[in-house]
Scaffold this active site. Structure first.
Site, PDB file in Angstrom:
ATOM      1  CE1 TYR A 142       9.118  12.374  23.021  1.00 34.40           C
ATOM      2  CE2 TYR A 142       8.559  10.310  21.950  1.00 34.40           C
ATOM      3  CZ  TYR A 142       8.125  10.939  23.337  1.00 34.40           C
ATOM      4  OH  TYR A 142       8.764  10.387  24.896  1.00 34.40           O
ATOM      5  CG  ASP A 237      13.078   8.312  15.608  1.00 31.49           C
ATOM      6  OD1 ASP A 237      12.413   7.649  15.397  1.00 31.49           O
ATOM      7  OD2 ASP A 237      12.775   9.431  16.726  1.00 31.49           O
ATOM      8  CE  LYS A 265       5.666   4.726  18.730  1.00 34.83           C
ATOM      9  NZ  LYS A 265       6.325   5.808  18.036  1.00 34.83           N
TER      10      LYS A 265
END
Ligand SMILES: *Cc1c(COP(=O)(O)O)cnc(C)c1O
Length: 422
Positions: A142, A237, A265
Protein backbone atom coordinates in the site's frame (compact mmCIF):
# COMPACT_ATOMS: atom_id res chain seq x y z
CA UNK A 1 -23.05 9.39 29.62
CA UNK A 2 -22.62 8.55 25.98
CA UNK A 3 -21.43 5.28 24.44
CA UNK A 4 -19.65 4.20 21.26
CA UNK A 5 -22.78 2.71 19.70
CA UNK A 6 -24.71 5.98 20.03
CA UNK A 7 -21.79 8.03 18.75
CA UNK A 8 -21.23 5.68 15.82
CA UNK A 9 -24.91 5.95 14.82
CA UNK A 10 -24.62 9.75 14.87
CA UNK A 11 -21.29 9.69 13.03
CA UNK A 12 -22.82 7.57 10.27
CA UNK A 13 -25.37 10.31 9.62
CA UNK A 14 -22.62 12.89 9.16
CA UNK A 15 -19.51 11.10 7.91
CA UNK A 16 -19.53 8.35 5.26
CA UNK A 17 -19.49 5.07 7.16
CA UNK A 18 -19.06 7.06 10.36
CA UNK A 19 -15.29 7.15 9.91
CA UNK A 20 -12.59 9.23 8.23
CA UNK A 21 -10.59 6.19 7.11
CA UNK A 22 -12.45 3.02 6.07
CA UNK A 23 -10.76 0.26 8.12
CA UNK A 24 -11.70 2.01 11.37
CA UNK A 25 -15.34 1.07 10.78
CA UNK A 26 -14.43 -2.54 11.75
CA UNK A 27 -16.58 -3.96 8.94
CA UNK A 28 -14.21 -6.79 8.04
CA UNK A 29 -14.29 -8.05 11.62
CA UNK A 30 -18.10 -7.75 11.73
CA UNK A 31 -17.87 -5.29 14.57
CA UNK A 32 -18.22 -1.59 15.34
CA UNK A 33 -15.58 0.94 16.34
CA UNK A 34 -15.07 2.01 19.92
CA UNK A 35 -14.75 5.78 20.34
CA UNK A 36 -11.56 6.76 22.12
CA UNK A 37 -11.25 9.73 24.46
CA UNK A 38 -7.69 9.39 25.70
CA UNK A 39 -4.52 7.37 25.27
CA UNK A 40 -1.36 7.10 27.34
CA UNK A 41 1.62 4.79 26.99
CA UNK A 42 0.35 1.43 25.72
CA UNK A 43 -3.25 2.10 26.76
CA UNK A 44 -6.36 3.72 25.31
CA UNK A 45 -9.65 4.58 27.05
CA UNK A 46 -13.02 4.43 25.35
CA UNK A 47 -15.92 6.84 25.93
CA UNK A 48 -17.43 4.13 28.14
CA UNK A 49 -14.29 4.32 30.30
CA UNK A 50 -13.03 0.89 29.21
CA UNK A 51 -9.24 0.48 29.16
CA UNK A 52 -7.58 -1.25 26.20
CA UNK A 53 -4.02 -2.42 25.63
CA UNK A 54 -3.31 -0.98 22.20
CA UNK A 55 -1.55 -2.88 19.38
CA UNK A 56 -2.67 -0.51 16.63
CA UNK A 57 -0.81 2.53 17.97
CA UNK A 58 -2.49 4.84 15.47
CA UNK A 59 -1.37 2.39 12.73
CA UNK A 60 2.28 2.84 13.54
CA UNK A 61 3.19 6.39 14.48
CA UNK A 62 3.18 5.94 18.26
CA UNK A 63 6.40 3.92 18.63
CA UNK A 64 7.21 5.79 21.85
CA UNK A 65 3.75 5.09 23.20
CA UNK A 66 0.82 7.48 23.40
CA UNK A 67 1.31 10.92 24.99
CA UNK A 68 5.04 10.56 25.55
CA UNK A 69 5.94 13.43 27.94
CA UNK A 70 8.82 14.74 25.80
CA UNK A 71 6.58 14.90 22.72
CA UNK A 72 3.68 16.47 24.60
CA UNK A 73 6.02 19.10 26.07
CA UNK A 74 7.53 19.92 22.64
CA UNK A 75 4.07 20.25 21.10
CA UNK A 76 2.85 22.54 23.88
CA UNK A 77 5.89 24.76 23.49
CA UNK A 78 5.50 24.94 19.72
CA UNK A 79 1.78 25.66 19.67
CA UNK A 80 2.24 28.46 22.19
CA UNK A 81 4.32 30.19 19.53
CA UNK A 82 1.64 29.89 16.85
CA UNK A 83 0.04 27.02 14.97
CA UNK A 84 1.27 27.71 11.45
CA UNK A 85 3.24 30.44 9.71
CA UNK A 86 3.33 29.54 6.02
CA UNK A 87 6.95 30.64 6.18
CA UNK A 88 10.11 28.69 7.04
CA UNK A 89 10.80 27.76 10.67
CA UNK A 90 13.87 26.26 12.37
CA UNK A 91 12.15 23.02 13.32
CA UNK A 92 11.96 22.08 9.63
CA UNK A 93 15.76 22.19 9.43
CA UNK A 94 16.09 20.19 12.65
CA UNK A 95 13.84 17.38 11.44
CA UNK A 96 15.45 17.39 7.98
CA UNK A 97 18.92 17.14 9.57
CA UNK A 98 17.81 14.15 11.64
CA UNK A 99 16.35 12.35 8.62
CA UNK A 100 19.41 13.02 6.44
CA UNK A 101 21.75 11.84 9.20
CA UNK A 102 19.81 8.63 9.82
CA UNK A 103 19.02 7.48 6.26
CA UNK A 104 21.83 6.62 3.80
CA UNK A 105 19.54 7.22 0.79
CA UNK A 106 18.52 10.71 1.86
CA UNK A 107 20.72 13.75 1.09
CA UNK A 108 17.79 16.17 0.94
CA UNK A 109 14.20 15.88 2.07
CA UNK A 110 10.88 17.63 1.40
CA UNK A 111 8.18 17.61 4.11
CA UNK A 112 4.56 16.92 3.23
CA UNK A 113 1.46 16.13 5.29
CA UNK A 114 0.90 12.39 4.89
CA UNK A 115 2.37 9.18 3.56
CA UNK A 116 0.02 9.44 0.59
CA UNK A 117 1.49 12.79 -0.35
CA UNK A 118 5.02 11.45 0.07
CA UNK A 119 4.55 8.53 -2.35
CA UNK A 120 2.50 10.55 -4.81
CA UNK A 121 5.13 13.29 -4.91
CA UNK A 122 8.03 10.83 -5.09
CA UNK A 123 6.41 9.21 -8.12
CA UNK A 124 5.94 12.59 -9.82
CA UNK A 125 9.58 13.38 -9.15
CA UNK A 126 10.72 10.00 -10.48
CA UNK A 127 8.67 10.55 -13.63
CA UNK A 128 9.98 14.08 -14.06
CA UNK A 129 13.56 13.02 -13.46
CA UNK A 130 13.57 9.98 -15.77
CA UNK A 131 11.19 11.34 -18.40
CA UNK A 132 9.32 8.03 -18.20
CA UNK A 133 5.75 7.25 -17.11
CA UNK A 134 5.46 3.69 -15.84
CA UNK A 135 5.72 2.62 -12.23
CA UNK A 136 6.12 -0.93 -11.03
CA UNK A 137 4.48 -1.77 -7.72
CA UNK A 138 3.85 -5.00 -5.83
CA UNK A 139 0.45 -6.52 -5.12
CA UNK A 140 -0.54 -6.09 -1.50
CA UNK A 141 1.85 -3.18 -0.93
CA UNK A 142 0.00 0.00 0.00
CA UNK A 143 1.40 3.36 -0.99
CA UNK A 144 -1.46 5.62 0.06
CA UNK A 145 -4.62 6.44 -1.83
CA UNK A 146 -3.43 8.45 -4.84
CA UNK A 147 -4.76 7.28 -8.22
CA UNK A 148 -1.60 5.75 -9.69
CA UNK A 149 -1.21 3.30 -6.80
CA UNK A 150 -4.84 2.18 -6.64
CA UNK A 151 -4.44 -0.46 -9.31
CA UNK A 152 -5.35 -4.13 -9.12
CA UNK A 153 -4.21 -7.02 -11.21
CA UNK A 154 -6.64 -7.68 -14.04
CA UNK A 155 -7.74 -11.24 -14.64
CA UNK A 156 -5.63 -13.34 -16.98
CA UNK A 157 -2.45 -11.54 -17.83
CA UNK A 158 -0.92 -10.50 -14.51
CA UNK A 159 0.69 -7.44 -15.98
CA UNK A 160 -2.55 -5.76 -17.08
CA UNK A 161 -3.69 -3.32 -14.42
CA UNK A 162 -7.26 -2.26 -13.81
CA UNK A 163 -8.48 0.56 -11.54
CA UNK A 164 -8.60 -0.59 -7.91
CA UNK A 165 -11.63 1.62 -7.24
CA UNK A 166 -14.26 3.55 -9.20
CA UNK A 167 -13.00 7.06 -9.76
CA UNK A 168 -9.55 6.04 -10.94
CA UNK A 169 -9.29 6.40 -14.73
CA UNK A 170 -8.09 3.37 -16.69
CA UNK A 171 -5.60 5.64 -18.41
CA UNK A 172 -3.92 6.40 -15.09
CA UNK A 173 -3.39 2.79 -14.02
CA UNK A 174 -2.35 1.81 -17.54
CA UNK A 175 1.05 3.11 -16.43
CA UNK A 176 1.05 1.04 -13.23
CA UNK A 177 2.68 -2.36 -13.59
CA UNK A 178 2.00 -5.01 -10.95
CA UNK A 179 4.09 -7.93 -9.77
CA UNK A 180 3.65 -10.30 -6.83
CA UNK A 181 5.79 -9.41 -3.80
CA UNK A 182 9.02 -11.43 -3.67
CA UNK A 183 8.55 -12.53 -7.32
CA UNK A 184 11.75 -11.58 -9.14
CA UNK A 185 10.82 -13.57 -12.26
CA UNK A 186 7.77 -11.33 -12.69
CA UNK A 187 9.89 -8.21 -12.16
CA UNK A 188 12.46 -9.36 -14.70
CA UNK A 189 9.73 -10.14 -17.23
CA UNK A 190 8.28 -6.65 -16.81
CA UNK A 191 11.72 -5.07 -17.27
CA UNK A 192 12.21 -7.16 -20.42
CA UNK A 193 9.01 -5.80 -22.00
CA UNK A 194 8.94 -2.27 -20.53
CA UNK A 195 12.56 -1.65 -19.49
CA UNK A 196 12.93 1.77 -21.07
CA UNK A 197 9.49 2.99 -19.97
CA UNK A 198 9.76 2.33 -16.22
CA UNK A 199 10.38 5.48 -14.18
CA UNK A 200 10.46 3.70 -10.84
CA UNK A 201 9.96 0.55 -8.84
CA UNK A 202 8.25 1.32 -5.54
CA UNK A 203 8.31 -1.21 -2.73
CA UNK A 204 7.64 -1.56 0.97
CA UNK A 205 11.04 -3.02 1.88
CA UNK A 206 9.22 -4.97 4.60
CA UNK A 207 5.57 -5.17 3.65
CA UNK A 208 3.14 -4.05 6.32
CA UNK A 209 -0.14 -3.65 4.51
CA UNK A 210 -1.04 -7.24 3.64
CA UNK A 211 -0.15 -8.16 7.17
CA UNK A 212 3.59 -8.26 7.73
CA UNK A 213 5.52 -9.96 4.95
CA UNK A 214 9.30 -10.15 4.85
CA UNK A 215 11.37 -9.65 1.72
CA UNK A 216 13.03 -12.92 0.79
CA UNK A 217 16.84 -12.92 0.60
CA UNK A 218 17.87 -11.45 -2.73
CA UNK A 219 14.58 -9.65 -3.38
CA UNK A 220 15.67 -6.13 -2.43
CA UNK A 221 19.26 -6.43 -3.74
CA UNK A 222 17.97 -7.64 -7.11
CA UNK A 223 15.49 -4.76 -7.32
CA UNK A 224 18.46 -2.46 -6.74
CA UNK A 225 20.46 -4.11 -9.55
CA UNK A 226 17.57 -4.22 -12.04
CA UNK A 227 16.51 -0.60 -11.53
CA UNK A 228 20.10 0.57 -11.92
CA UNK A 229 20.59 -1.52 -15.05
CA UNK A 230 17.45 -0.11 -16.71
CA UNK A 231 17.78 3.52 -15.61
CA UNK A 232 14.74 3.37 -13.31
CA UNK A 233 14.65 4.75 -9.78
CA UNK A 234 14.19 2.52 -6.75
CA UNK A 235 11.73 4.02 -4.25
CA UNK A 236 11.58 2.56 -0.77
CA UNK A 237 8.25 3.30 0.84
CA UNK A 238 9.43 3.40 4.45
CA UNK A 239 6.25 4.99 5.81
CA UNK A 240 5.92 2.05 8.23
CA UNK A 241 9.51 0.79 8.39
CA UNK A 242 11.16 4.21 8.83
CA UNK A 243 12.42 4.49 12.44
CA UNK A 244 10.54 1.31 13.36
CA UNK A 245 12.94 -1.45 12.28
CA UNK A 246 15.81 0.55 13.69
CA UNK A 247 16.77 4.20 14.13
CA UNK A 248 16.86 4.79 10.37
CA UNK A 249 15.04 2.44 8.05
CA UNK A 250 14.98 -0.83 6.19
CA UNK A 251 17.73 0.67 4.02
CA UNK A 252 20.05 0.58 7.05
CA UNK A 253 18.98 -2.94 8.05
CA UNK A 254 19.34 -4.48 4.59
CA UNK A 255 22.24 -2.32 3.45
CA UNK A 256 20.53 -1.16 0.26
CA UNK A 257 20.44 2.49 -0.73
CA UNK A 258 17.31 3.46 -2.65
CA UNK A 259 17.16 6.52 -4.93
CA UNK A 260 14.11 7.91 -3.15
CA UNK A 261 12.66 7.23 0.29
CA UNK A 262 9.11 7.92 1.46
CA UNK A 263 8.40 8.52 5.13
CA UNK A 264 5.40 9.24 7.32
CA UNK A 265 3.82 7.88 10.48
CA UNK A 266 6.61 7.80 13.13
CA UNK A 267 8.42 10.92 11.88
CA UNK A 268 5.36 13.01 12.80
CA UNK A 269 5.01 11.58 16.30
CA UNK A 270 1.22 11.34 15.84
CA UNK A 271 0.79 14.51 13.78
CA UNK A 272 0.06 14.69 10.03
CA UNK A 273 3.56 14.51 8.55
CA UNK A 274 5.08 12.80 5.55
CA UNK A 275 8.37 13.32 3.77
CA UNK A 276 10.20 12.20 0.68
CA UNK A 277 13.92 12.38 0.23
CA UNK A 278 16.75 11.06 -1.87
CA UNK A 279 19.90 11.82 -3.76
CA UNK A 280 20.72 15.51 -4.00
CA UNK A 281 20.82 15.41 -7.79
CA UNK A 282 17.27 14.02 -7.95
CA UNK A 283 15.80 16.13 -5.14
CA UNK A 284 17.20 19.27 -6.80
CA UNK A 285 14.61 18.81 -9.52
CA UNK A 286 11.81 19.81 -7.10
CA UNK A 287 10.42 23.36 -7.32
CA UNK A 288 11.56 26.01 -6.67
CA UNK A 289 15.16 24.91 -7.41
CA UNK A 290 13.93 22.55 -10.13
CA UNK A 291 11.03 22.15 -12.51
CA UNK A 292 8.94 19.43 -10.81
CA UNK A 293 6.10 21.15 -8.96
CA UNK A 294 5.00 20.15 -5.47
CA UNK A 295 3.73 22.36 -2.62
CA UNK A 296 1.77 22.42 0.64
CA UNK A 297 0.04 25.12 2.72
CA UNK A 298 0.70 23.28 5.99
CA UNK A 299 3.88 21.41 4.95
CA UNK A 300 6.64 21.78 7.53
CA UNK A 301 4.04 22.86 10.09
CA UNK A 302 5.91 24.01 13.21
CA UNK A 303 3.83 21.97 15.68
CA UNK A 304 4.12 18.79 13.61
CA UNK A 305 7.86 19.37 13.11
CA UNK A 306 8.32 19.81 16.87
CA UNK A 307 6.50 16.53 17.51
CA UNK A 308 8.70 14.79 14.92
CA UNK A 309 11.95 16.19 16.30
CA UNK A 310 11.02 15.26 19.89
CA UNK A 311 10.00 11.76 18.77
CA UNK A 312 13.22 11.09 16.89
CA UNK A 313 15.31 12.52 19.73
CA UNK A 314 13.74 10.03 22.15
CA UNK A 315 14.02 7.17 19.64
CA UNK A 316 17.71 7.95 19.27
CA UNK A 317 18.11 6.84 22.90
CA UNK A 318 15.79 3.82 22.67
CA UNK A 319 16.80 0.15 22.88
CA UNK A 320 15.45 -1.28 19.61
CA UNK A 321 17.11 -4.67 20.19
CA UNK A 322 15.31 -5.12 23.47
CA UNK A 323 11.89 -4.27 21.98
CA UNK A 324 12.59 -6.64 19.08
CA UNK A 325 13.40 -9.47 21.48
CA UNK A 326 10.35 -8.85 23.67
CA UNK A 327 7.99 -8.50 20.69
CA UNK A 328 9.26 -11.74 19.20
CA UNK A 329 8.71 -13.52 22.52
CA UNK A 330 5.15 -12.15 22.81
CA UNK A 331 4.27 -13.08 19.23
CA UNK A 332 5.71 -16.58 19.63
CA UNK A 333 3.73 -17.17 22.82
CA UNK A 334 0.52 -15.88 21.23
CA UNK A 335 1.09 -18.34 18.40
CA UNK A 336 1.52 -21.22 20.87
CA UNK A 337 -1.63 -20.29 22.78
CA UNK A 338 -3.64 -20.15 19.55
CA UNK A 339 -2.26 -23.45 18.34
CA UNK A 340 -3.28 -25.03 21.65
CA UNK A 341 -6.78 -23.89 20.71
CA UNK A 342 -6.54 -25.92 17.54
CA UNK A 343 -6.05 -23.16 14.98
CA UNK A 344 -3.16 -23.12 12.57
CA UNK A 345 -1.16 -19.92 12.68
CA UNK A 346 1.64 -18.51 10.53
CA UNK A 347 3.70 -15.93 12.36
CA UNK A 348 5.59 -13.20 10.53
CA UNK A 349 7.60 -10.98 12.85
CA UNK A 350 10.33 -8.36 12.63
CA UNK A 351 11.35 -5.65 15.08
CA UNK A 352 8.18 -4.29 16.71
CA UNK A 353 5.86 -5.58 13.96
CA UNK A 354 4.09 -8.90 13.69
CA UNK A 355 1.13 -10.57 12.06
CA UNK A 356 -0.50 -13.81 13.10
CA UNK A 357 -2.09 -15.18 9.93
CA UNK A 358 -4.77 -17.85 10.39
CA UNK A 359 -3.29 -19.78 7.48
CA UNK A 360 -1.82 -23.21 6.86
CA UNK A 361 1.05 -22.20 4.57
CA UNK A 362 3.82 -19.62 4.99
CA UNK A 363 2.83 -16.10 3.94
CA UNK A 364 5.26 -14.58 1.45
CA UNK A 365 3.04 -12.46 -0.80
CA UNK A 366 -0.49 -11.16 -1.31
CA UNK A 367 -1.82 -14.46 -2.68
CA UNK A 368 -0.67 -16.44 0.34
CA UNK A 369 -1.82 -13.69 2.73
CA UNK A 370 -5.25 -13.77 1.08
CA UNK A 371 -5.62 -17.43 2.01
CA UNK A 372 -5.72 -16.52 5.71
CA UNK A 373 -9.08 -17.19 7.36
CA UNK A 374 -10.77 -13.81 7.85
CA UNK A 375 -13.70 -15.28 9.79
CA UNK A 376 -11.43 -16.78 12.46
CA UNK A 377 -9.51 -13.51 12.66
CA UNK A 378 -12.76 -11.57 13.13
CA UNK A 379 -13.71 -13.82 16.03
CA UNK A 380 -10.21 -13.45 17.50
CA UNK A 381 -10.39 -9.65 17.18
CA UNK A 382 -13.78 -9.44 18.91
CA UNK A 383 -12.87 -11.75 21.76
CA UNK A 384 -9.55 -10.01 22.36
CA UNK A 385 -11.20 -6.59 22.37
CA UNK A 386 -13.85 -7.80 24.82
CA UNK A 387 -10.95 -8.96 26.99
CA UNK A 388 -9.28 -5.52 26.84
CA UNK A 389 -6.81 -5.89 23.96
CA UNK A 390 -7.14 -3.75 20.83
CA UNK A 391 -5.82 -5.47 17.71
CA UNK A 392 -6.12 -4.13 14.15
CA UNK A 393 -9.70 -4.43 12.87
CA UNK A 394 -8.52 -6.49 9.86
CA UNK A 395 -6.46 -9.66 9.57
CA UNK A 396 -4.32 -8.09 6.86
CA UNK A 397 -2.58 -5.60 9.12
CA UNK A 398 0.38 -5.61 11.48
CA UNK A 399 0.29 -5.61 15.23
CA UNK A 400 2.46 -2.74 16.47
CA UNK A 401 4.26 -2.79 19.79
CA UNK A 402 5.87 0.31 21.31
CA UNK A 403 8.56 1.25 23.79
CA UNK A 404 5.71 1.92 26.25
CA UNK A 405 4.49 -1.69 26.24
CA UNK A 406 5.52 -3.37 29.48
CA UNK A 407 6.02 -7.02 30.31
CA UNK A 408 2.82 -6.73 32.33
CA UNK A 409 0.97 -5.59 29.17
CA UNK A 410 2.29 -8.64 27.35
CA UNK A 411 1.27 -10.96 30.22
CA UNK A 412 -2.24 -9.49 30.21
CA UNK A 413 -2.40 -9.89 26.44
CA UNK A 414 -1.46 -13.57 26.74
CA UNK A 415 -4.04 -14.02 29.52
CA UNK A 416 -6.67 -12.51 27.21
CA UNK A 417 -5.59 -14.85 24.44
CA UNK A 418 -5.97 -17.85 26.79
CA UNK A 419 -9.69 -17.03 27.17
CA UNK A 420 -10.26 -17.10 23.39
CA UNK A 421 -12.09 -20.06 21.85
CA UNK A 422 -13.11 -20.81 18.28
C1 LIG B 1 0.25 4.31 5.91
C2 LIG B 1 1.03 4.11 4.67
C3 LIG B 1 0.98 5.02 3.61
C4 LIG B 1 0.01 6.16 3.57
O1 LIG B 1 0.22 7.07 4.58
P1 LIG B 1 -1.00 8.07 5.00
O2 LIG B 1 -0.37 8.97 6.00
O3 LIG B 1 -2.08 7.18 5.54
O4 LIG B 1 -1.43 8.78 3.77
C5 LIG B 1 1.85 4.83 2.55
N1 LIG B 1 2.70 3.80 2.52
C6 LIG B 1 2.76 2.89 3.52
C7 LIG B 1 3.76 1.79 3.45
C8 LIG B 1 1.90 3.01 4.61
O5 LIG B 1 1.94 2.07 5.58
Amino acid sequence: MTDSRTLFAKAQELIPGGVNSPVRACLSVQSEPLFITRANGSRMWTVEGRELIDYVMSWGPMLLGHSHPAVVEAVHQAVDQGASFGAPCQAEIELAEMLVAALPGVDMVRMVNSGTEATMSALRLARGYTGRNKVLKFEGCYHGHSDAFLASAGSGVATLSIPGTPGVPEAVVADTLLAPYNDLDAVEALFRTHGDEIAAVIVEPVAGNMGMVLPQPGFLPTLRVLTQRHGALLIFDEVITGFRLTYGGAQNVFGIVPDLTCLGKIIGGGFPVGAYGGRREIMSRIAPCGDVYQAGTLSGNPVAMAAGVATLRELGKADYMDLTRRTKALAGELKSVLEERGVQVQLNCMASLFTLFFATDPVTDFASASKADAVTYASFFRQMRDAGVALAPSGFECAFTSFAHTDEDFEKTLDACRTVHF
